[in-house]
Motif scaffolding. Sequence first.
Motif, PDB file in Angstrom:
ATOM      1  N   LEU A 163       2.472   1.507  -1.569  1.00  0.00           N
ATOM      2  CA  LEU A 163       3.350   2.097  -0.562  1.00  0.00           C
ATOM      3  C   LEU A 163       2.850   3.460  -0.109  1.00  0.00           C
ATOM      4  O   LEU A 163       2.873   3.768   1.087  1.00  0.00           O
ATOM      5  CB  LEU A 163       4.778   2.201  -1.115  1.00  0.00           C
ATOM      6  N   GLU A 164       2.395   4.266  -1.034  1.00  0.00           N
ATOM      7  CA  GLU A 164       1.898   5.611  -0.705  1.00  0.00           C
ATOM      8  C   GLU A 164       0.726   5.549   0.275  1.00  0.00           C
ATOM      9  O   GLU A 164       0.688   6.271   1.265  1.00  0.00           O
ATOM     10  CB  GLU A 164       1.466   6.330  -1.985  1.00  0.00           C
ATOM     11  N   ASN A 165      -0.234   4.682  -0.011  1.00  0.00           N
ATOM     12  CA  ASN A 165      -1.475   4.639   0.766  1.00  0.00           C
ATOM     13  C   ASN A 165      -1.505   3.557   1.829  1.00  0.00           C
ATOM     14  O   ASN A 165      -2.375   3.573   2.694  1.00  0.00           O
ATOM     15  CB  ASN A 165      -2.663   4.451  -0.183  1.00  0.00           C
ATOM     16  N   GLY A 166      -0.591   2.599   1.744  1.00  0.00           N
ATOM     17  CA  GLY A 166      -0.599   1.494   2.686  1.00  0.00           C
ATOM     18  C   GLY A 166      -1.635   0.451   2.307  1.00  0.00           C
ATOM     19  O   GLY A 166      -2.422   0.628   1.373  1.00  0.00           O
ATOM     20  N   THR A 167      -1.591  -0.646   3.022  1.00  0.00           N
ATOM     21  CA  THR A 167      -2.553  -1.733   2.835  1.00  0.00           C
ATOM     22  C   THR A 167      -3.008  -2.176   4.214  1.00  0.00           C
ATOM     23  O   THR A 167      -2.647  -1.566   5.216  1.00  0.00           O
ATOM     24  CB  THR A 167      -1.899  -2.928   2.107  1.00  0.00           C
ATOM     25  N   LYS A 168      -3.756  -3.250   4.277  1.00  0.00           N
ATOM     26  CA  LYS A 168      -4.161  -3.787   5.579  1.00  0.00           C
ATOM     27  C   LYS A 168      -2.955  -4.221   6.397  1.00  0.00           C
ATOM     28  O   LYS A 168      -2.971  -4.183   7.618  1.00  0.00           O
ATOM     29  CB  LYS A 168      -5.106  -4.971   5.393  1.00  0.00           C
ATOM     30  N   ARG A 169      -1.880  -4.624   5.693  1.00  0.00           N
ATOM     31  CA  ARG A 169      -0.708  -5.163   6.386  1.00  0.00           C
ATOM     32  C   ARG A 169       0.487  -4.206   6.424  1.00  0.00           C
ATOM     33  O   ARG A 169       1.439  -4.447   7.156  1.00  0.00           O
ATOM     34  CB  ARG A 169      -0.282  -6.466   5.715  1.00  0.00           C
ATOM     35  N   ILE A 170       0.461  -3.161   5.614  1.00  0.00           N
ATOM     36  CA  ILE A 170       1.593  -2.242   5.530  1.00  0.00           C
ATOM     37  C   ILE A 170       1.102  -0.821   5.799  1.00  0.00           C
ATOM     38  O   ILE A 170       0.171  -0.350   5.147  1.00  0.00           O
ATOM     39  CB  ILE A 170       2.238  -2.282   4.123  1.00  0.00           C
ATOM     40  N   ALA A 171       1.748  -0.146   6.751  1.00  0.00           N
ATOM     41  CA  ALA A 171       1.415   1.253   7.021  1.00  0.00           C
ATOM     42  C   ALA A 171       1.887   2.101   5.830  1.00  0.00           C
ATOM     43  O   ALA A 171       2.843   1.736   5.140  1.00  0.00           O
ATOM     44  CB  ALA A 171       2.091   1.722   8.301  1.00  0.00           C
ATOM     45  N   PRO A 172       1.221   3.223   5.583  1.00  0.00           N
ATOM     46  CA  PRO A 172       1.607   4.067   4.447  1.00  0.00           C
ATOM     47  C   PRO A 172       3.070   4.518   4.516  1.00  0.00           C
ATOM     48  O   PRO A 172       3.598   4.815   5.582  1.00  0.00           O
ATOM     49  CB  PRO A 172       0.672   5.270   4.560  1.00  0.00           C
ATOM     50  N   ARG A 173       3.685   4.569   3.349  1.00  0.00           N
ATOM     51  CA  ARG A 173       5.040   5.100   3.159  1.00  0.00           C
ATOM     52  C   ARG A 173       4.914   6.230   2.137  1.00  0.00           C
ATOM     53  O   ARG A 173       5.279   6.092   0.975  1.00  0.00           O
ATOM     54  CB  ARG A 173       5.998   4.050   2.623  1.00  0.00           C
ATOM     55  N   PRO A 174       4.356   7.369   2.560  1.00  0.00           N
ATOM     56  CA  PRO A 174       4.065   8.445   1.603  1.00  0.00           C
ATOM     57  C   PRO A 174       5.326   9.081   1.032  1.00  0.00           C
ATOM     58  O   PRO A 174       6.303   9.303   1.742  1.00  0.00           O
ATOM     59  CB  PRO A 174       3.261   9.446   2.419  1.00  0.00           C
ATOM     60  N   PHE A 175       5.284   9.357  -0.260  1.00  0.00           N
ATOM     61  CA  PHE A 175       6.408  10.010  -0.929  1.00  0.00           C
ATOM     62  C   PHE A 175       5.955  11.054  -1.944  1.00  0.00           C
ATOM     63  O   PHE A 175       6.734  11.904  -2.356  1.00  0.00           O
ATOM     64  CB  PHE A 175       7.308   8.979  -1.625  1.00  0.00           C
ATOM     65  N   LYS A 176       4.695  11.015  -2.338  1.00  0.00           N
ATOM     66  CA  LYS A 176       4.222  11.916  -3.390  1.00  0.00           C
ATOM     67  C   LYS A 176       4.242  13.381  -2.974  1.00  0.00           C
ATOM     68  O   LYS A 176       4.757  14.224  -3.709  1.00  0.00           O
ATOM     69  CB  LYS A 176       2.816  11.518  -3.835  1.00  0.00           C
ATOM     70  N   GLN A 177       3.687  13.705  -1.804  1.00  0.00           N
ATOM     71  CA  GLN A 177       3.631  15.107  -1.389  1.00  0.00           C
ATOM     72  C   GLN A 177       5.027  15.666  -1.146  1.00  0.00           C
ATOM     73  O   GLN A 177       5.306  16.818  -1.479  1.00  0.00           O
ATOM     74  CB  GLN A 177       2.763  15.282  -0.136  1.00  0.00           C
ATOM     75  N   LYS A 178       5.912  14.849  -0.598  1.00  0.00           N
ATOM     76  CA  LYS A 178       7.291  15.288  -0.383  1.00  0.00           C
ATOM     77  C   LYS A 178       7.955  15.606  -1.734  1.00  0.00           C
ATOM     78  O   LYS A 178       8.702  16.575  -1.855  1.00  0.00           O
ATOM     79  CB  LYS A 178       8.069  14.211   0.370  1.00  0.00           C
ATOM     80  N   THR A 179       7.660  14.805  -2.737  1.00  0.00           N
ATOM     81  CA  THR A 179       8.180  15.047  -4.085  1.00  0.00           C
ATOM     82  C   THR A 179       7.632  16.354  -4.641  1.00  0.00           C
ATOM     83  O   THR A 179       8.376  17.185  -5.171  1.00  0.00           O
ATOM     84  CB  THR A 179       7.816  13.883  -5.021  1.00  0.00           C
TER      85      THR A 179
END
Length: 160
Positions: free
Chosen positions: A123-139
């Motif tokens: 989720l953080e970095n995304g995949t070929k099919r899923i755009a990233p859903r970053p949460f680490k830096q916000k944390t």
Amino acid sequence: MEYQQAKKEFEISVNKTIEEIEQKAKQRGVQAANVLTNEVKKVLSGQRSGRNYKVKGTGGKSKKSGIVYTASAPGEPPALRFGTLQKSFKRRTYAERNGSGLTVHAVTESNLQVNGYLLGELLENGTKRIAPRPFKQKTIDAALPKITQIFARNYRNSGG
């Protein structure tokens, strides 16, 4: 003889002080890991602005009733559907000696896997099919001021 005795007492006092400070630093590592774990859980909660889905099996035959789930949009932290990822984060601390110093590591991590991959990383970095859903830096951004305060407190006579 007095000099040797004073030197020995001084060394004992210094070593005791170092041990106390190291113990407090390790305790503060636990506190910092708690802050990180609490903040990641906050970041992974709340409303998102992605697509809306009707949750399968809710609302019977009516297309207008049932539970609606709002997914995260690309660039937002992952949405909370079942809370599995959110609940999977656990704190961990450890200390490493480096020369005469001590480095305390405060960590929160999830070992939740999907098809052999860490879900948080996907989720953080995304995949070929899923755009990233970053949460680490916000944390990190939310936790850092609190963690800085924890480690900045006086280590002598501070009670922790």
